[in-house]
Motif scaffolding. Structure first.
Motif, PDB file in Angstrom:
ATOM      1  N   ASP A   1      15.487   3.464 -15.522  1.00  0.00           N
ATOM      2  CA  ASP A   1      15.622   3.888 -14.193  1.00  0.00           C
ATOM      3  C   ASP A   1      16.832   4.668 -14.017  1.00  0.00           C
ATOM      4  O   ASP A   1      17.937   4.186 -13.762  1.00  0.00           O
ATOM      5  CB  ASP A   1      15.830   2.372 -13.118  1.00  0.00           C
ATOM      6  CG  ASP A   1      15.532   2.890 -11.694  1.00  0.00           C
ATOM      7  OD1 ASP A   1      15.485   1.893 -10.977  1.00  0.00           O
ATOM      8  OD2 ASP A   1      15.790   4.313 -11.444  1.00  0.00           O
TER       9      ASP A   1
ATOM     10  N   ARG B   1      16.155   7.536  -9.704  1.00  0.00           N
ATOM     11  CA  ARG B   1      15.186   8.264  -8.629  1.00  0.00           C
ATOM     12  C   ARG B   1      14.134   7.773  -8.419  1.00  0.00           C
ATOM     13  O   ARG B   1      13.261   8.123  -8.117  1.00  0.00           O
ATOM     14  CB  ARG B   1      15.003   9.443  -9.618  1.00  0.00           C
ATOM     15  CG  ARG B   1      16.028  10.438  -9.913  1.00  0.00           C
ATOM     16  CD  ARG B   1      15.550  11.806 -10.394  1.00  0.00           C
ATOM     17  NE  ARG B   1      14.806  11.697 -11.608  1.00  0.00           N
ATOM     18  CZ  ARG B   1      15.480  11.857 -12.809  1.00  0.00           C
ATOM     19  NH1 ARG B   1      16.856  12.189 -12.705  1.00  0.00           N
ATOM     20  NH2 ARG B   1      14.886  11.888 -14.091  1.00  0.00           N
ATOM     21  N   ARG B   2      14.085   6.144  -8.756  1.00  0.00           N
ATOM     22  CA  ARG B   2      12.942   5.151  -8.254  1.00  0.00           C
ATOM     23  C   ARG B   2      12.120   4.894  -9.357  1.00  0.00           C
ATOM     24  O   ARG B   2      11.469   4.147  -9.497  1.00  0.00           O
ATOM     25  CB  ARG B   2      12.442   5.690  -6.992  1.00  0.00           C
ATOM     26  CG  ARG B   2      13.472   5.507  -5.858  1.00  0.00           C
ATOM     27  CD  ARG B   2      13.589   4.122  -5.342  1.00  0.00           C
ATOM     28  NE  ARG B   2      14.548   3.733  -4.192  1.00  0.00           N
ATOM     29  CZ  ARG B   2      14.830   2.781  -3.600  1.00  0.00           C
ATOM     30  NH1 ARG B   2      14.392   1.758  -4.212  1.00  0.00           N
ATOM     31  NH2 ARG B   2      15.316   2.720  -2.623  1.00  0.00           N
ATOM     32  N   ALA B   3      11.488   6.308  -9.852  1.00  0.00           N
ATOM     33  CA  ALA B   3      10.589   6.136 -11.002  1.00  0.00           C
ATOM     34  C   ALA B   3      10.916   5.886 -12.243  1.00  0.00           C
ATOM     35  O   ALA B   3      12.198   6.646 -12.381  1.00  0.00           O
ATOM     36  CB  ALA B   3       9.452   7.496 -10.814  1.00  0.00           C
ATOM     37  N   LEU B   4      10.543   5.076 -13.139  1.00  0.00           N
ATOM     38  CA  LEU B   4      11.175   4.776 -14.258  1.00  0.00           C
ATOM     39  C   LEU B   4      10.404   6.037 -15.400  1.00  0.00           C
ATOM     40  O   LEU B   4       9.449   6.458 -15.113  1.00  0.00           O
ATOM     41  CB  LEU B   4      10.443   3.513 -14.893  1.00  0.00           C
ATOM     42  CG  LEU B   4      10.800   2.365 -14.369  1.00  0.00           C
ATOM     43  CD1 LEU B   4      10.017   1.014 -14.937  1.00  0.00           C
ATOM     44  CD2 LEU B   4      12.330   2.201 -14.082  1.00  0.00           C
TER      45      LEU B   4
ATOM     46  N   PHE C   1       9.686   6.514 -19.183  1.00  0.00           N
ATOM     47  CA  PHE C   1       9.269   5.652 -20.245  1.00  0.00           C
ATOM     48  C   PHE C   1       9.500   6.537 -21.598  1.00  0.00           C
ATOM     49  O   PHE C   1       9.653   7.583 -21.720  1.00  0.00           O
ATOM     50  CB  PHE C   1       7.965   5.638 -20.291  1.00  0.00           C
ATOM     51  CG  PHE C   1       7.612   4.396 -19.326  1.00  0.00           C
ATOM     52  CD1 PHE C   1       7.585   4.728 -17.820  1.00  0.00           C
ATOM     53  CD2 PHE C   1       7.612   2.705 -19.815  1.00  0.00           C
ATOM     54  CE1 PHE C   1       7.383   3.474 -16.965  1.00  0.00           C
ATOM     55  CE2 PHE C   1       7.164   1.634 -19.128  1.00  0.00           C
ATOM     56  CZ  PHE C   1       6.990   2.228 -17.424  1.00  0.00           C
TER      57      PHE C   1
END
Lengths: 110, 112
Positions: free
Chosen positions: A92, A95-98, A100
């Motif tokens: 993380d 920016r809130r989105a992971l 991967f």
């Protein structure tokens, strides 16, 4: 350079051994780190998360974080054939989105 | 508690047809994510919502893809028209305050 890098494997270890899975990330501002396990044909399953430098233990799993080296790892003690799966590292960056990694396939040999 | 629910679990359709995938997030979670996974490209984030508002749709491949979240308990991902290269597993995930995303079982889409 990929934002989150993992060795694709396969990583093969004998039953009962320690499996060590590694992940590096490029964004120094990254705040939290997650490990997911994905069995073939199934969805990713959250198994560990770590926010601070050092080690975090949960049963047979230990997550290790070194922010200075931008490195996070997952150790699995007493590996079992049922641990055979793909392990995804996720970061993380705030920016809130992971983000991967592409995952490391682990094979535990009976 | 129920986890993330997705439907359908499998979808086979012909090229050119419209496909709608559905997702019910975990109750109380305020963020929802749509991912696509293929062997070649791995897990790709398509779009995510925070408090029902789309925050980042930069991963949506093209205008054929659209997503909505009309309320906190429901989201759809639509592909119109579908193409064979859209064949993949589509996952929905939800989280609370950006920590620890929990994935649904996925929808396996095959476009012939």
């Amino acid at each position: 350079q990929k934002e989150v890098e993992q060795n694709s494997g396969p990583l093969s270890v004998p039953e009962g051994a320690i499996a060590s899975l590694n992940c590096t990330y490029s964004d120094r501002g990254s705040q939290s780190f997650f490990w997911y396990r994905q069995y073939s044909g199934k969805s990713p399953e959250l198994i560990m998360f770590i926010y601070s430098n050092g080690d975090k233990e949960d049963g047979r799993f230990t997550a290790q974080l070194n922010k200075a080296s931008q490195y996070v790892s997952l150790l699995i003690r007493d590996s079992q054939p049922s641990d055979s799966a793909t392990y995804l590292c996720a970061v993380d960056t705030g920016r809130r989105a992971l983000t991967f990694g592409s995952g490391t396939r682990l094979q535990v040999q009976p | 508690d129920a986890g993330v629910i997705q439907s359908p679990r499998h979808e086979v359709t012909e090229m050119g047809q419209e496909v709608t995938l559905r997702c019910k997030p975990i109750s109380g979670h305020n963020s929802l994510f749509w991912y696509r996974q293929t062997m070649m490209r791995g897990l790709e984030l398509l779009i995510y919502f925070n408090n029902n508002v789309p925050i980042d749709d930069s991963g949506m491949p093209e205008d054929r893809f659209s997503a909505k979240m009309p309320n906190a308990s429901f989201s759809t991902l639509k592909i119109q028209p579908s193409e064979p290269r859209d064949s993949a597993v589509y996952f929905c995930a939800s989280s609370l305050q950006g920590f620890g995303q929990y994935f649904g079982p996925g929808t396996r889409l095959t476009v012939t």
